[in-house]
Design an enzyme around this catalytic site. Sequence first.
Site, PDB file in Angstrom:
ATOM      1  N   CYS A  45       0.838  -1.210   0.000  1.00 45.88           N
ATOM      2  CA  CYS A  45       0.000   0.000   0.000  1.00 45.88           C
ATOM      3  C   CYS A  45       0.866   1.251   0.000  1.00 45.88           C
ATOM      4  O   CYS A  45       0.543   2.244  -0.672  1.00 45.88           O
ATOM      5  CB  CYS A  45      -0.905   0.024   1.229  1.00 45.88           C
ATOM      6  SG  CYS A  45      -2.018  -1.366   1.321  1.00 45.88           S
TER       7      CYS A  45
HETATM    8  C1  BEZ Z   1       0.626  -4.625   1.854  1.00 49.15           C
HETATM    9  O1  BEZ Z   1       0.112  -3.556   1.570  1.00 49.15           O
HETATM   10  O2  BEZ Z   1       1.823  -4.791   1.799  1.00 49.15           O
HETATM   11  C2  BEZ Z   1      -0.226  -5.786   2.285  1.00 49.15           C
HETATM   12  C3  BEZ Z   1      -1.390  -5.558   2.976  1.00 49.15           C
HETATM   13  C4  BEZ Z   1      -2.153  -6.647   3.387  1.00 49.15           C
HETATM   14  C5  BEZ Z   1      -1.732  -7.938   3.064  1.00 49.15           C
HETATM   15  C6  BEZ Z   1      -0.571  -8.139   2.348  1.00 49.15           C
HETATM   16  C7  BEZ Z   1       0.192  -7.049   1.950  1.00 49.15           C
END
Ligand code: BEZ
Length: 211
Positions: A45
């Site tokens: 994200c």
């Molecule tokens: C991420 O944004 O890195 C992420 C968020 C939830 C699950 C896996 C990755």
Amino acid sequence: MALRLGDDAPNFTAETTEGHIDFHQWLGTGWGILFSHPADYTPVCTTELGAVARMRSEFDKRGVKCAAVSVDPLASHQGWVGDINETQRCTMNFPIIADPDRKVAQLYDMIHPNADATFTVRSVFVIGPDKKIKLTLTYPASTGRNFLEILRVIDSLQLTAKYKVATPANWEEGQDCIITPAVKDAEIPGLFPKGARHIKPYLRYTPQPNR
Ligand code: BEZ
């Protein structure tokens, strides 16, 4: 219920990193993108929000406003913005919506319980000036989205809203377009003065009309 293409984009009010918004008022008369991310302070994200911030001028050129949403509270978003700016060589320049009561997530069906009971998946909604849904995309949490593809789709959506064309596989700005089947051969010279290539009666190309 899931939102489908052509449905009204639900309106809502929310707190964001850029203040309180009424979503429809905030969109104004242009295009918009609403995209969800699973949680704050997560790596994928963080890269996505940085990517969109760095691409801001491309969205501006197309008259598109961007808003991100996650189910974390505003104070968490505000702290995270510092990390995004620090790690992604950007200055955040669009709102992140706080949705701790999951109001937006539910309106837009962004929680897919068989993927995760709590967090939103990576949804994307492109919303037209008429406040209708023009595109939906759903990615799993583990896959960061390709925002160049989202720009490409917006180019196609904006073009096909104005001209009687569609865009072929892997089309990119500047390439030939497909004349929509509803256009009769006799109408082509008037509608497409740049000419047409007839491959089959149903497969007719024309240079991109607005270039
Ligand atoms: C991420 O944004 O890195 C992420 C968020 C939830 C699950 C896996 C990755």
